[in-house]
Structures are given as C-alpha cells and as structure tokens.
Design a protein around this motif. Structure first.
Motif, PDB file in Angstrom:
ATOM      1  N   ILE A  75      58.983  14.703  67.445  1.00  0.00           N
ATOM      2  CA  ILE A  75      58.015  14.438  68.515  1.00  0.00           C
ATOM      3  C   ILE A  75      58.657  13.694  69.681  1.00  0.00           C
ATOM      4  O   ILE A  75      58.260  13.883  70.831  1.00  0.00           O
ATOM      5  CB  ILE A  75      56.809  13.653  67.962  1.00  0.00           C
ATOM      6  N   ARG A  76      59.655  12.857  69.410  1.00  0.00           N
ATOM      7  CA  ARG A  76      60.217  12.053  70.502  1.00  0.00           C
ATOM      8  C   ARG A  76      60.890  12.901  71.576  1.00  0.00           C
ATOM      9  O   ARG A  76      61.094  12.454  72.693  1.00  0.00           O
ATOM     10  CB  ARG A  76      61.202  11.030  69.955  1.00  0.00           C
ATOM     11  N   TYR A  77      61.261  14.144  71.237  1.00  0.00           N
ATOM     12  CA  TYR A  77      61.876  15.015  72.233  1.00  0.00           C
ATOM     13  C   TYR A  77      60.840  15.737  73.093  1.00  0.00           C
ATOM     14  O   TYR A  77      61.206  16.432  74.039  1.00  0.00           O
ATOM     15  CB  TYR A  77      62.797  16.027  71.557  1.00  0.00           C
ATOM     16  N   MET A  78      59.588  15.587  72.757  1.00  0.00           N
ATOM     17  CA  MET A  78      58.536  16.169  73.579  1.00  0.00           C
ATOM     18  C   MET A  78      58.250  15.223  74.738  1.00  0.00           C
ATOM     19  O   MET A  78      57.905  14.058  74.520  1.00  0.00           O
ATOM     20  CB  MET A  78      57.257  16.366  72.757  1.00  0.00           C
ATOM     21  N   PRO A  79      58.391  15.668  75.981  1.00  0.00           N
ATOM     22  CA  PRO A  79      58.173  14.765  77.114  1.00  0.00           C
ATOM     23  C   PRO A  79      56.726  14.287  77.191  1.00  0.00           C
ATOM     24  O   PRO A  79      55.791  15.057  76.944  1.00  0.00           O
ATOM     25  CB  PRO A  79      58.535  15.622  78.338  1.00  0.00           C
ATOM     26  N   ALA A  80      56.568  13.018  77.525  1.00  0.00           N
ATOM     27  CA  ALA A  80      55.213  12.448  77.617  1.00  0.00           C
ATOM     28  C   ALA A  80      54.370  13.172  78.659  1.00  0.00           C
ATOM     29  O   ALA A  80      53.148  13.267  78.513  1.00  0.00           O
ATOM     30  CB  ALA A  80      55.311  10.963  77.950  1.00  0.00           C
ATOM     31  N   THR A  81      55.029  13.701  79.704  1.00  0.00           N
ATOM     32  CA  THR A  81      54.280  14.422  80.745  1.00  0.00           C
ATOM     33  C   THR A  81      53.574  15.651  80.172  1.00  0.00           C
ATOM     34  O   THR A  81      52.538  16.065  80.684  1.00  0.00           O
ATOM     35  CB  THR A  81      55.225  14.858  81.872  1.00  0.00           C
ATOM     36  N   ALA A  82      54.158  16.245  79.114  1.00  0.00           N
ATOM     37  CA  ALA A  82      53.534  17.432  78.517  1.00  0.00           C
ATOM     38  C   ALA A  82      52.219  17.095  77.835  1.00  0.00           C
ATOM     39  O   ALA A  82      51.371  17.984  77.645  1.00  0.00           O
ATOM     40  CB  ALA A  82      54.496  18.065  77.503  1.00  0.00           C
TER      41      ALA A  82
END
Length: 266
Positions: free
Chosen positions: A113-120
C-alpha cells in the motif's frame, strides 16, 4: 608523517567554522544562482521573481491576519493527521516488529500500500469523508501511516536479541521483556522515525489542501498559481519549509533532552 586534512576524510571530524561555512556557502550559492536567473533575465520574472520581490511579499504577508490564519489551519491539519498516524501506526509497527506472525500479517500489505500515491486516494476520501476538514486530515494520515508502520517495525527488529535473552535469563516474563527492555531500547530510534515522518506530513499538506480547501498554505499556493503570482507561491513554499524545519528542530532538541547518553551526555 604529515597528517591528512580531515575535510574529505570519510566520517572525519571538521571544525565548527568549516561546518558553518559549508552551510552559509550553500545558501549563498543558491541565492546567487537565483538572483542571476531572475535579475539577469535568464528566466522571465513572471515565472521566477527576484529574491527582493519574494522578500517584499513575505513582509506583506506576515502583517496580514489572513496569512496567519492560513498558517494556523495548516499546522492544525498536519498535527492532527500526523498524531493520528502515530497513534495507530506505532502500536501496529511495534506489534509487527515483535512477533513473526504479526509481521506476516501486517508488513507485506503495508509494503504494497505504501507505493500507492496518496493523491490516488483523494477521490475515495471525498466519497468516504466528504470535502470537510476530516478529508484533508485523512490524506495526511494515509500518506504517513504505512511508512510509520514499516519504519517502527524495523526499529523494533533492530533491537539486539541478546538483550532480550539476558532479560529472560534474569527472570523477566514475556510482558516484562517487551515493556521494560524492548520498548525502552527502541525509544531513541522511534523518536528519530517520528522526526523523519513529520517531514512527510508537511509534504502531503499541499495534496491534502487540494480537497475543496478554502484556507491553508496549500490553498494559498494553488490560488496564487491560478493568477501567476509566483512571489506568493515562493512565500508559501518557504513558509512550509520553515515550519517543517522548526518541527524537525523540536524533535532534535527533544531527542537530546530525553536521550542524552546518545549525544555523549549524562
């Protein structure tokens, strides 16, 4: 045999004068390049204001109540989002770093999950939490929590196993070993982790204030961008940088105060 200069020696000590000179010299070089680019006409001033323009705008901003309102709101959002991430992430990270089963359950998912950008997550956050204040806090929370879990777990795993074995030899129970040995040993690294993560919280501020914001430093930057007020953008960026630096120094001071033996004190 003549002793080599320690300036380029690997991990060599240098005098305070050399250190401060390096810090000051770097700022002078950056300022000189900026001045040359803007005053020299290398870049149009609409896109790159001069240092004097930014300084004048900064002076205008700090006497404005609206500016301090933006600052206060941004500090509040970063503080709440960061503290919530710590309150949730630190116990989970300690749990995952202490027990192998918890590591198997928690860490692979956090790594993913940490590789998923917060903007997404912004569209989902707007659906889940609306466009109010909680939505902005959620962005900062999600941007920090998975990094905190992984770093705290790594901090816990770095505690010497021999230290725990000694505590068992002295008659400690598992609970005592965790409370009196493991947690105490991990505290200095834990504070360093929080110090690094508060920097992530500040970087997510502008992203958080994309969510239908009408106040905050990120909002003021985005508003200035619409009208090409680049001097206001620079003021906002510098202000966020200064606030981040202040929080970093606060953590550094607390680290020296709470763990003086790591700094050579008593």
């Amino acid at each position: 045999m003549k002793k080599r200069s320690s300036i380029l020696q690997i991990r060599g000590e240098i005098g305070r004068g050399w250190y401060l000179g390096g810090v000051a010299g770097t700022f002078v070089i950056v300022l000189a390049l900026w001045s040359a680019a803007s005053w020299g006409g290398w870049v149009e001033r609409t896109f790159l204001p001069t240092p004097l323009q930014v300084l004048e705008q900064f002076g205008n901003q700090i006497v404005s109540p609206e500016f301090w309102n933006h600052v206060g709101i941004s500090i509040s959002r970063v503080s709440i989002g960061f503290l919530l991430a710590c309150l949730v992430g630190i116990p989970i990270g300690i749990f995952a770093g202490t027990f192998r089963f918890a590591e198997a359950v928690v860490l692979p998912q956090s790594e993913f999950i940490r590789y998923m950008p917060a903007t997404a997550f912004v569209p989902l956050i707007m659906v889940w939490a609306g466009i109010g204040e909680m939505a902005k806090i959620w962005v900062i929370f999600l941007g920090c929590i998975f990094q905190i879990i992984l770093m705290v777990a790594d901090n816990v795993r770095s505690v010497s196993g021999e230290l725990l074995q000694v505590s068992y030899t002295l008659g400690a129970t598992r609970r005592q070993a965790i409370q009196q040995v493991l947690l105490r040993a991990v505290m200095p690294d834990l504070m360093n982790t929080m110090r690094m993560m508060i920097g992530w919280a500040w970087t997510y501020l502008v992203v958080a204030e994309l969510v239908a914001a009408s106040s905050g430093l990120g909002f003021s930057i985005l508003k200035a961008q619409r009208f090409l007020n680049t001097d206001v953008i620079f003021v906002g960026i510098i202000t966020i940088g200064l606030l981040g630096l202040l929080t970093d120094r606060a953590f550094a001071i607390c680290h020296k105060r709470f763990f003086p033996w790591l700094e050579g004190g008593r």
